[in-house]
Motif scaffolding. Sequence first.
Motif, PDB file in Angstrom:
ATOM      1  N   GLY A   8       0.777  -1.231   0.000  1.00  0.00           N
ATOM      2  CA  GLY A   8       0.000   0.000   0.000  1.00  0.00           C
ATOM      3  C   GLY A   8       0.809   1.281   0.000  1.00  0.00           C
ATOM      4  O   GLY A   8       0.272   2.350   0.284  1.00  0.00           O
ATOM      5  N   LEU A   9       2.096   1.195  -0.302  1.00  0.00           N
ATOM      6  CA  LEU A   9       2.924   2.400  -0.353  1.00  0.00           C
ATOM      7  C   LEU A   9       2.401   3.318  -1.455  1.00  0.00           C
ATOM      8  O   LEU A   9       2.178   2.862  -2.579  1.00  0.00           O
ATOM      9  CB  LEU A   9       4.381   2.018  -0.648  1.00  0.00           C
ATOM     10  N   PRO A  10       2.184   4.584  -1.157  1.00  0.00           N
ATOM     11  CA  PRO A  10       1.702   5.503  -2.197  1.00  0.00           C
ATOM     12  C   PRO A  10       2.695   5.589  -3.359  1.00  0.00           C
ATOM     13  O   PRO A  10       3.921   5.608  -3.148  1.00  0.00           O
ATOM     14  CB  PRO A  10       1.613   6.850  -1.476  1.00  0.00           C
ATOM     15  N   GLN A  11       2.157   5.629  -4.573  1.00  0.00           N
ATOM     16  CA  GLN A  11       3.008   5.614  -5.761  1.00  0.00           C
ATOM     17  C   GLN A  11       3.981   6.791  -5.779  1.00  0.00           C
ATOM     18  O   GLN A  11       5.137   6.649  -6.160  1.00  0.00           O
ATOM     19  CB  GLN A  11       2.153   5.632  -7.021  1.00  0.00           C
ATOM     20  N   GLY A  12       3.519   7.957  -5.335  1.00  0.00           N
ATOM     21  CA  GLY A  12       4.395   9.128  -5.318  1.00  0.00           C
ATOM     22  C   GLY A  12       5.591   8.937  -4.400  1.00  0.00           C
ATOM     23  O   GLY A  12       6.702   9.366  -4.716  1.00  0.00           O
ATOM     24  N   LEU A  13       5.373   8.302  -3.264  1.00  0.00           N
ATOM     25  CA  LEU A  13       6.473   8.037  -2.338  1.00  0.00           C
ATOM     26  C   LEU A  13       7.450   7.039  -2.945  1.00  0.00           C
ATOM     27  O   LEU A  13       8.672   7.208  -2.848  1.00  0.00           O
ATOM     28  CB  LEU A  13       5.940   7.511  -1.006  1.00  0.00           C
ATOM     29  N   LEU A  14       6.921   6.027  -3.596  1.00  0.00           N
ATOM     30  CA  LEU A  14       7.766   5.032  -4.258  1.00  0.00           C
ATOM     31  C   LEU A  14       8.635   5.688  -5.326  1.00  0.00           C
ATOM     32  O   LEU A  14       9.848   5.474  -5.378  1.00  0.00           O
ATOM     33  CB  LEU A  14       6.885   3.940  -4.875  1.00  0.00           C
ATOM     34  N   VAL A  15       8.026   6.512  -6.153  1.00  0.00           N
ATOM     35  CA  VAL A  15       8.772   7.214  -7.204  1.00  0.00           C
ATOM     36  C   VAL A  15       9.822   8.133  -6.593  1.00  0.00           C
ATOM     37  O   VAL A  15      10.964   8.194  -7.048  1.00  0.00           O
ATOM     38  CB  VAL A  15       7.816   7.996  -8.124  1.00  0.00           C
ATOM     39  N   GLY A  16       9.437   8.836  -5.528  1.00  0.00           N
ATOM     40  CA  GLY A  16      10.379   9.736  -4.869  1.00  0.00           C
ATOM     41  C   GLY A  16      11.585   9.011  -4.291  1.00  0.00           C
ATOM     42  O   GLY A  16      12.721   9.478  -4.395  1.00  0.00           O
ATOM     43  N   LEU A  17      11.340   7.855  -3.681  1.00  0.00           N
ATOM     44  CA  LEU A  17      12.447   7.064  -3.125  1.00  0.00           C
ATOM     45  C   LEU A  17      13.398   6.591  -4.231  1.00  0.00           C
ATOM     46  O   LEU A  17      14.622   6.702  -4.106  1.00  0.00           O
ATOM     47  CB  LEU A  17      11.912   5.855  -2.361  1.00  0.00           C
ATOM     48  N   LEU A  18      12.833   6.079  -5.309  1.00  0.00           N
ATOM     49  CA  LEU A  18      13.670   5.615  -6.416  1.00  0.00           C
ATOM     50  C   LEU A  18      14.449   6.771  -7.035  1.00  0.00           C
ATOM     51  O   LEU A  18      15.632   6.641  -7.346  1.00  0.00           O
ATOM     52  CB  LEU A  18      12.809   4.919  -7.481  1.00  0.00           C
ATOM     53  N   HIS A  19      13.784   7.913  -7.201  1.00  0.00           N
ATOM     54  CA  HIS A  19      14.455   9.082  -7.764  1.00  0.00           C
ATOM     55  C   HIS A  19      15.582   9.557  -6.850  1.00  0.00           C
ATOM     56  O   HIS A  19      16.662   9.914  -7.321  1.00  0.00           O
ATOM     57  CB  HIS A  19      13.449  10.209  -7.999  1.00  0.00           C
ATOM     58  N   GLY A  20      15.322   9.539  -5.547  1.00  0.00           N
ATOM     59  CA  GLY A  20      16.358   9.953  -4.595  1.00  0.00           C
ATOM     60  C   GLY A  20      17.586   9.066  -4.658  1.00  0.00           C
ATOM     61  O   GLY A  20      18.721   9.555  -4.642  1.00  0.00           O
ATOM     62  N   HIS A  21      17.376   7.757  -4.750  1.00  0.00           N
ATOM     63  CA  HIS A  21      18.517   6.846  -4.855  1.00  0.00           C
ATOM     64  C   HIS A  21      19.264   7.049  -6.174  1.00  0.00           C
ATOM     65  O   HIS A  21      20.498   7.038  -6.202  1.00  0.00           O
ATOM     66  CB  HIS A  21      18.062   5.387  -4.723  1.00  0.00           C
ATOM     67  N   ALA A  22      18.526   7.255  -7.252  1.00  0.00           N
ATOM     68  CA  ALA A  22      19.170   7.508  -8.555  1.00  0.00           C
ATOM     69  C   ALA A  22      19.986   8.797  -8.496  1.00  0.00           C
ATOM     70  O   ALA A  22      21.119   8.853  -8.995  1.00  0.00           O
ATOM     71  CB  ALA A  22      18.121   7.581  -9.657  1.00  0.00           C
ATOM     72  N   HIS A  23      19.432   9.828  -7.873  1.00  0.00           N
ATOM     73  CA  HIS A  23      20.142  11.097  -7.752  1.00  0.00           C
ATOM     74  C   HIS A  23      21.415  10.926  -6.925  1.00  0.00           C
ATOM     75  O   HIS A  23      22.481  11.431  -7.302  1.00  0.00           O
ATOM     76  CB  HIS A  23      19.237  12.146  -7.117  1.00  0.00           C
ATOM     77  N   ALA A  24      21.318  10.216  -5.816  1.00  0.00           N
ATOM     78  CA  ALA A  24      22.482  10.015  -4.952  1.00  0.00           C
ATOM     79  C   ALA A  24      23.580   9.239  -5.683  1.00  0.00           C
ATOM     80  O   ALA A  24      24.767   9.579  -5.580  1.00  0.00           O
ATOM     81  CB  ALA A  24      22.075   9.268  -3.674  1.00  0.00           C
TER      82      ALA A  24
END
Length: 63
Positions: A39-55
């Motif tokens: 049930g993780l919100p899609q926006g949070l999932l995208v944000g987490l993946l984007h943050g890891h890609a950015h890092a």
Amino acid sequence: MSNVTRLRHALPMSSDINAAITALDKAIADAVDAAKEAGLPQGLLVGLLHGHAHAQTHQMVTV
């Protein structure tokens, strides 16, 4: 993610690299599926993946 185009490189990639790419892709896809099922919100999932890609990108360009 069977609909994703394979990476192509100027030089042939070793079978170890191909295996690592396949394993990483499967692990990410499995984690995304598990997060969606939990049930993780899609926006949070995208944000987490984007943050890891950015890092990781930051790490590559500063080393």
